[in-house]
Design a protein around this motif. Structure first.
Motif, short mmCIF file in Angstrom:
data_model
loop_
_atom_site.label_atom_id
_atom_site.label_comp_id
_atom_site.label_asym_id
_atom_site.label_seq_id
_atom_site.Cartn_x
_atom_site.Cartn_y
_atom_site.Cartn_z
N THR A 588 3.27 12.37 -2.26
CA THR A 588 2.22 11.90 -3.18
C THR A 588 2.25 10.39 -3.19
O THR A 588 3.05 9.77 -3.92
CB THR A 588 2.43 12.44 -4.60
OG1 THR A 588 2.55 13.86 -4.56
CG2 THR A 588 1.28 12.05 -5.52
N PRO A 589 1.45 9.72 -2.36
CA PRO A 589 1.48 8.26 -2.29
C PRO A 589 1.16 7.64 -3.66
O PRO A 589 0.20 8.05 -4.33
CB PRO A 589 0.39 7.93 -1.27
CG PRO A 589 0.23 9.18 -0.49
CD PRO A 589 0.48 10.31 -1.44
N PRO A 590 1.96 6.69 -4.14
CA PRO A 590 1.72 6.05 -5.43
C PRO A 590 0.40 5.27 -5.42
O PRO A 590 0.00 4.71 -4.40
CB PRO A 590 2.91 5.12 -5.60
CG PRO A 590 3.88 5.45 -4.52
CD PRO A 590 3.15 6.19 -3.47
N ALA A 591 -0.22 5.24 -6.57
CA ALA A 591 -1.51 4.53 -6.67
C ALA A 591 -1.33 3.03 -6.51
O ALA A 591 -2.24 2.33 -6.06
CB ALA A 591 -2.17 4.85 -8.01
N ASN A 592 -0.14 2.53 -6.89
CA ASN A 592 0.08 1.09 -6.83
C ASN A 592 0.77 0.64 -5.55
O ASN A 592 1.36 -0.43 -5.50
CB ASN A 592 0.91 0.64 -8.03
CG ASN A 592 2.26 1.34 -8.08
OD1 ASN A 592 2.46 2.37 -7.45
ND2 ASN A 592 3.19 0.78 -8.86
N LEU A 593 0.71 1.46 -4.50
CA LEU A 593 1.32 1.08 -3.23
C LEU A 593 0.63 -0.16 -2.69
O LEU A 593 -0.60 -0.23 -2.66
CB LEU A 593 1.17 2.24 -2.24
CG LEU A 593 1.78 2.01 -0.84
CD1 LEU A 593 3.30 1.96 -0.94
CD2 LEU A 593 1.34 3.14 0.11
N GLN A 595 -1.31 -2.80 -0.53
CA GLN A 595 -2.26 -2.63 0.56
C GLN A 595 -2.51 -3.98 1.21
O GLN A 595 -2.65 -5.00 0.52
CB GLN A 595 -3.59 -2.05 0.04
CG GLN A 595 -3.48 -0.64 -0.51
CD GLN A 595 -3.03 0.37 0.54
OE1 GLN A 595 -3.34 0.21 1.72
NE2 GLN A 595 -2.29 1.39 0.10
N GLU A 598 -5.50 -6.10 0.17
CA GLU A 598 -5.57 -6.51 -1.23
C GLU A 598 -4.48 -7.49 -1.62
O GLU A 598 -4.48 -8.02 -2.71
CB GLU A 598 -5.47 -5.27 -2.14
CG GLU A 598 -6.59 -4.27 -1.89
CD GLU A 598 -6.35 -2.98 -2.66
OE1 GLU A 598 -5.30 -2.90 -3.34
OE2 GLU A 598 -7.21 -2.08 -2.61
#
Length: 825
Positions: A588-593, A595, A598
């Protein structure tokens, strides 16, 4: 002891002539003949008769009972007769030995005493062999060979008897607490009280067991019990007998073990041979007429025997034993070394001569030491905690060898040289080979997680790529490859090139920058090669480190490059690729990974410091940067495990095959999808390298020679540098991804351990006298077992145990242990 201090003197009576032959190491140096005087023969017979009259016609003799009666000490009249006879015997004996014909022999021996060629030992040894029984009975120990005044440094001369025939080689003494078997025979007319007391006192430093006739008990199997006791597998160092004994012509002497029961040396021969093989070193027969007994035992290979040449009075035998044991337990020097048995015999005889001459006249002339000329003289071994510790300390020779092995084991080039065959051996292990077959059979269904896109000579030719300045890669060609990978939705791309030559190819650099921007926008994580130590990396005109990362591509031959603490000063290229893949492929890749498109700060810092929570693989990679891990791995650096087959680690494809400008069997496998990690690497062209052309190309490691089969062997034999830095990075990425960090135990640690085991081996050899061949077989078996254990330790614990230096160290200790004199083969 030096051979220059050892003489062999052979005396043979031929009618009325005696021949004296002196040799050193079997080489005759003097041979003289002289008459055997009738006066000497007559004086010996008169002394013997006076001696028997004074001592042995009474039941206190330890020989056959001739008459009965009561007697404690010699009477004054008999004493005087004996003293006169002794004086006459010694006078005639010395006059004979001082003959002019023997001057050369006496001078040769005396010269060795006065002008020693070395300082080893304090004795000049004379091994005397008398070819006639009549000569054997003479008091040779009283021969005054050296009549000059002694000076500092002068050695003393001592004489030991050697039998006429020697059939067996002796065994060397075992380094252990002495074990003593005391056989007490027929006590009729005798008293063993003092001997028992002396032996019990002796038991404070030796293990003493008693065996023999006991009044009032069943003694029907006494012979068998004595024979079984002598041949005990635990072995004996000293065999002691007290009782009646006599010489026999055919059976080598006999012992009176019980009233009316005798045991011949012939009957004891099998048991004595077993005792000899179990370490029996010394026998003392405190009984009468022991010459034939001594010769029988020495012929069997027993190193040394003390006997009485004449019948001996009970009280004299007890006095002799008490003084002998006291001397045997005395230290002879500051090094806490006990006296040997010959010194103890001389001390006991000196006591009888100086302290008991009036009480027991002539008794000091009777004891003699018989010994094998090749035997080491027996002496007690110190024991106790301190001496046990001292036993484990290395000798000077052992310390020299150990220091040499430790220094060699710490020499880095030798470590690397020996690591190759070690990993080659690992490659032959069934688990690796079977694992490779499984990987190969399933290769059509699944590819490794790592793909190496190799820019090789075939690609340069097929795509008409010209190197800039005949050295540097064309950046537009790299742009094509990255564009193709982006098109195929590659997740993580590593570029094993340092891209800092943008000013030399500005247009191509701009094209590469545009391609990078597109890849970043589509979510591809890019890792560039860098030499962080030299501050060399990707140019800002090509890629921004706020959107891409740079990793150090320096490698250390056989060792995995490790991240520094927090990856601030240096962060390995392979580590960043593995970490990137692990973060992107969580369940489950974290939303705050982070990028790349960005990121507003250093993208590598954001990735390295990101904590996704409870993720085992990410936690493993992050723990490698903790102080405890970095400290441990500094001392135990993980190695690149080339014993793994390359097909299990990575797949390869030529750049031209990826771009479709050339074809091979590999291309169809990549038609639909790419492995999650793609590395663009040099593929073996001769100009590849960071500092200079060709640096990127290395000789094949031996395990890969095995895995590549005939092609690998051909490259290795011809010295072809067909192994690239990109493949090294492929192995490192694989190790990080699969948590396969194999630790090599430093050789010097196992050399120290082998030295401890080797010292124990030497002590074991000294206490367990098996043949040399058996020890070599045991070492061979132990070597095979250690190799098999080391292979299993690798698979179970990911730990590689070095083989060469520990086995060489242990083998050297075995060699030193088997070099002892008298060791049987």
């Amino acid at each position: 002891m030096s051979q220059n201090n050892i003489f062999e003197l052979e005396v043979e009576k031929l009618g009325k002539i005696c021949r004296f032959t002196l040799s050193v190491q079997g080489k005759r140096i003097s041979s003289q003949e002289l008459d055997y005087p009738l006066s000497l023969k007559r004086s010996y017979q008169e002394w013997q008769q006076a001696y028997l009259n004074c001592y042995c016609k009474f039941h206190h003799s330890r020989g056959k009972v001739i008459t009965s009666g009561s007697f404690s000490t010699p009477t004054p009249d008999r004493e005087k007769v004996l003293r006169d006879a002794e004086a006459q015997l010694l006078s005639d004996f010395h006059r004979w030995l001082r003959s002019e014909q023997l001057h050369a022999i006496r001078d040769e021996i005396s010269h060795a005493a006065f002008y020693p060629t070395n300082s080893e030992g304090q004795w000049v040894e004379v091994f005397l062999t008398c070819k006639n029984p009549e000569l054997e009975r003479l008091p040779w120990e009283a021969w005054e060979i050296n009549t000059k005044l002694s000076a500092p440094g002068t050695k003393s001369i001592r004489i030991a008897h050697v039998p006429r025939n020697l059939h067996y080689a002796p065994v060397a003494p075992l380094r252990r607490k002495a074990r003593v078997l005391a056989i007490l025979g027929d006590e009729k007319g005798l008293n063993f009280k003092e001997e028992k007391r002396a032996l019990r006192n002796f038991s404070q430093i030796a293990e003493v067991e008693f065996c023999g006739w006991q009044q009032g008990k069943d003694n029907s199997r006494l012979k068998e019990k004595i024979a079984e006791k002598i041949s005990d597998r635990r072995g004996w160092d000293i065999l002691f007998f007290a009782g009646h004994s006599n010489e026999t012509a055919l059976t080598g002497g006999e012992l009176g073990i019980a009233p009316g029961v005798s045991l011949s040396m012939k009957e004891l021969e099998p048991s004595l041979q077993k005792a000899r093989s179990h370490g029996l070193q010394f026998a003392i027969f405190n009984s009468c007429d022991g010459i034939s007994i001594a010769e029988s035992l020495i012929n069997l290979g027993l190193p040394q025997v003390v006997v009485m040449r004449e019948p001996i009075h009970n009280d004299v035998a007890q006095e002799f034993l008490v003084q002998f044991l006291q001397s045997l337990t005395q230290y002879k020097d500051v090094h806490e070394q006990y006296k040997d048995v010959h010194e103890a015999v001389l001390d006991a005889c000196a006591f009888l001569k100086e302290e008991k001459l009036l009480t027991y006249p002539s008794a000091y002339l009777v004891p003699s030491l018989f010994r094998h000329p090749k035997a080491e003289l027996f002496r007690l071994e110190p024991f106790g905690l301190w001496h046990s510790v001292k036993n484990w300390l290395p000798t000077k020779r052992e310390a020299i060898w150990l220091s040499a092995f430790l220094l060699l084991s710490l020499f880095p080039p030798l470590q690397d040289l020996l690591l190759e065959p070690r990993l080659l051996l690992q490659s032959f292990h069934p688990q690796v080979v079977l694992g490779d077959k499984k990987t190969t059979s399933n290769s059509s269904q699944s590819l490794p997680q790592i793909l190496l896109v190799q820019i090789d000579n075939k690609s340069l030719k097929a795509d008409n790529v010209e190197l800039v300045n005949e050295r540097y890669m064309d950046y537009s060609y790299l742009a094509k490859i990255i564009a193709e990978l982006t098109k195929r939705k590659a997740q993580v791309v590593g570029v094993d090139y340092i891209l800092d030559k943008d000013k030399e190819q500005p247009e191509k650099s701009q094209k590469l920058k545009e391609t990078v921007d597109v890849a970043v926008q589509q979510g591809t994580w890019l890792v560039w090669g860098a030499s962080e130590e030299d501050n060399e990396g990707v140019s800002a005109n090509i890629a921004s480190l706020q959107q891409t990362m740079a990793g150090d591509i320096n490698s250390y031959d056989w060792y995995v490059e490790l991240p520094g603490r927090d990856c601030t000063e240096t962060c390995p290229f392979g580590y960043l690729l593995a970490l990137s893949h692990t973060l992107l492929n969580q369940d489950t890749p974290p939303a705050n990974l982070p990028q790349p498109e960005e990121s507003q700060t250093d993208f590598r810092t954001s990735v390295v410091n990101f904590n996704p929570g409870n993720n085992e693989k990410v936690n493993f990679l992050q723990k490698l940067r903790l102080p405890a891990s970095t400290d441990f791995l500094f001392w135990f650096p993980p190695i690149i495990d080339y014993s793994l087959p390359p097909e299990q680690v990575y797949a390869t494809i030529s750049a031209c095959e990826l771009l479709g400008s050339c074809q091979s069997e590999t291309t169809p496998k990549l038609a639909n999808s790419l492995p999650p990690i793609v590395m663009i690497v040099p593929g073996g062209y001769k100009e590849a390298g960071v500092d200079k052309g060709g640096d990127d190309n290395q000789l094949l490691p031996l395990p890969l020679v095995f895995w590549r089969g005939f092609e690998g062997r051909s490259d290795f034999i011809q010295g072809e540098r067909s192994f690239t830095g990109g493949e090294t990075h492929g192995y490192m990425v694989y190790h990080y991804l699969n948590q396969h960090l194999v630790v090599m135990v430093p050789s010097f640690l196992l050399v120290l351990l082998a030295a401890g085991l080797g010292k124990g081996l030497i002590l074991l050899i000294r206490s367990n006298y098996d043949p040399r061949r058996l020890w070599l077989i045991r070492f061979a078996i132990a070597t095979v077992v250690y190799i098999l254990v080391s292979l299993q330790v690798y698979f179970s614990l990911a730990v590689v145990l070095p083989l060469f230096w520990p086995l060489v160290t242990l083998g050297n200790y075995l060699r030193l242990g088997l070099k002892k004199p008298g060791f049987s083969s």
